[in-house]
Motif scaffolding. Structure first.
Motif, PDB file in Angstrom:
ATOM      1  N   VAL A  18      -1.784 -14.755   3.084  1.00 42.02           N
ATOM      2  CA  VAL A  18      -2.516 -14.444   4.319  1.00 42.02           C
ATOM      3  C   VAL A  18      -2.577 -12.930   4.540  1.00 42.02           C
ATOM      4  N   ILE A  19      -1.490 -12.241   4.226  1.00 37.61           N
ATOM      5  CA  ILE A  19      -1.492 -10.767   4.339  1.00 37.61           C
ATOM      6  C   ILE A  19      -2.595 -10.184   3.447  1.00 37.61           C
ATOM      7  N   ARG A  31      -5.822  -8.050   4.736  1.00 41.54           N
ATOM      8  CA  ARG A  31      -6.007  -6.656   4.293  1.00 41.54           C
ATOM      9  C   ARG A  31      -7.339  -6.466   3.576  1.00 41.54           C
ATOM     10  N   GLU A  32      -7.695  -7.432   2.728  1.00 39.99           N
ATOM     11  CA  GLU A  32      -8.937  -7.278   1.953  1.00 39.99           C
ATOM     12  C   GLU A  32     -10.162  -7.287   2.855  1.00 39.99           C
ATOM     13  N   MET A  83       3.246  -7.342   9.280  1.00 38.54           N
ATOM     14  CA  MET A  83       3.444  -7.028   7.859  1.00 38.54           C
ATOM     15  C   MET A  83       2.199  -6.442   7.189  1.00 38.54           C
ATOM     16  N   VAL A  84       1.017  -6.689   7.753  1.00 39.31           N
ATOM     17  CA  VAL A  84      -0.196  -6.101   7.141  1.00 39.31           C
ATOM     18  C   VAL A  84      -0.148  -4.575   7.145  1.00 39.31           C
ATOM     19  N   PRO A 142      -4.005  -2.552  -0.501  1.00 43.43           N
ATOM     20  CA  PRO A 142      -3.701  -1.446   0.434  1.00 43.43           C
ATOM     21  C   PRO A 142      -3.415  -1.940   1.852  1.00 43.43           C
ATOM     22  N   HIS A 143      -2.375  -1.386   2.460  1.00 38.99           N
ATOM     23  CA  HIS A 143      -1.960  -1.810   3.804  1.00 38.99           C
ATOM     24  C   HIS A 143      -2.939  -1.307   4.858  1.00 38.99           C
ATOM     25  N   LEU A 144      -2.908  -1.922   6.011  1.00 38.54           N
ATOM     26  CA  LEU A 144      -3.753  -1.497   7.129  1.00 38.54           C
ATOM     27  C   LEU A 144      -3.006  -0.480   7.971  1.00 38.54           C
TER      28      LEU A 144
END
Ligand SMILES: [Zn+2]
Length: 275
Positions: A95-96, A100-101, A132-133, A143-145
């Motif tokens: 889900v993360i 993110r995508e 956690m995103v 890549p994280h947000l």
């Protein structure tokens, strides 16, 4: 096209939950040129009394894709088994990555208390992913947000541990037929499994046009109920004159773990409120 297109991520447990809970609102976004993605976390392979497994999963994936077309949005179905969704680390990381995508401005999801375990855990998974995103060392291949999206829960009638609080109510009168068209695509659900499970299978018409009319009638009361329950909020958002005239609505409750939903950003995230 909208000047600043929004990314709207509508997540549900089963292929039909995203459009059932927010299909009208999704159609409104799509009409205004915003980007909407619907995701069913499970493949729906348990939701039938005569079929199951991979053939049912594929049937439901196609039904969902067609429902997306009826609304003008993308609609994907993941491959987790129906009735078996767990709030596992593996699923949380999945889900993360999805969040993110897509880089959503807004996510919609079930409330965490619900009759169906898959709905509960879908909600849990999005809540578990929400902070956690933004953490780079988690799911580091995506890549994280830098900012958490706003997260809202979709309407339900459950009262415990607390009744639904409508923070946003969207009038869907203009797109109610598109919502029914989307639901009409889920033949295996609307005309087979749900009527079998609810013991009203004998009421389902055989003819396609009659089925559509029957489904429209069944949705009517439900969508009117949401508008009537939150009439005061509709008045607040649309002005009393317009709010009083709304017949059909979808409602959303802010989730505390996303970015805050404020009186300012609600106007940008839900660009529908003209008084
Ligand atoms: Zn469901």
């Amino acid at each position: 096209m909208a000047n600043n297109p929004l990314n709207i991520l509508i997540i549900g447990a089963h292929p039909d939950d995203p459009d059932y809970s927010a299909g009208g609102t999704a159609a409104l976004y799509a009409q205004r040129g915003h980007r909407v993605k619907m995701v069913s976390l499970t493949n729906g392979d348990a939701g039938h009394h005569e079929q199951g497994g991979a053939p049912l999963a594929w049937r439901r994936r196609i039904e969902a894709a067609n429902a997306g077309k009826a609304l003008g949005v993308e609609y994907i179905t993941l491959d987790i088994h129906d009735g078996a969704l767990l709030p596992s680390l593996e699923n949380r990381n999945l889900v993360i990555a999805i969040i993110r995508e897509f880089q959503p401005d807004l996510i919609t999801i079930h409330r965490p208390n619900d009759y169906h375990p898959d709905h509960r855990y879908a909600s849990q998974l999005v809540q578990d992913a929400s902070y956690m995103v933004t953490v780079p060392n988690v799911v580091s291949h995506v890549p994280h947000l830098r900012t958490m999206p706003v997260i809202v829960h979709t309407w339900d009638h459950f009262q415990k541990p607390y009744p639904f609080q409508a923070d946003v109510v969207v009038a869907i009168d203009a797109v109610v037929e598109a919502k029914v068209d989307a639901l009409h695509c889920h033949t295996s659900q609307m005309y087979e499994w749900l009527p079998y499970n609810g013991r009203y299978l004998e009421q389902v018409p055989a003819n396609l046009a009659e089925r559509r009319a029957w489904l429209r009638q069944r949705q009517d009361a439900r969508l009117r109920r949401v508008a009537d329950l939150y009439r005061a909020k509709l008045g607040e958002l649309y002005g009393t004159a317009r709010g009083d005239q709304v017949q059909y609505a979808e409602a959303f409750e802010a989730c505390e773990y996303g970015s805050p939903l404020t009186s300012e950003n609600v106007q940008t995230l839900f660009p529908f409120f003209t008084k």
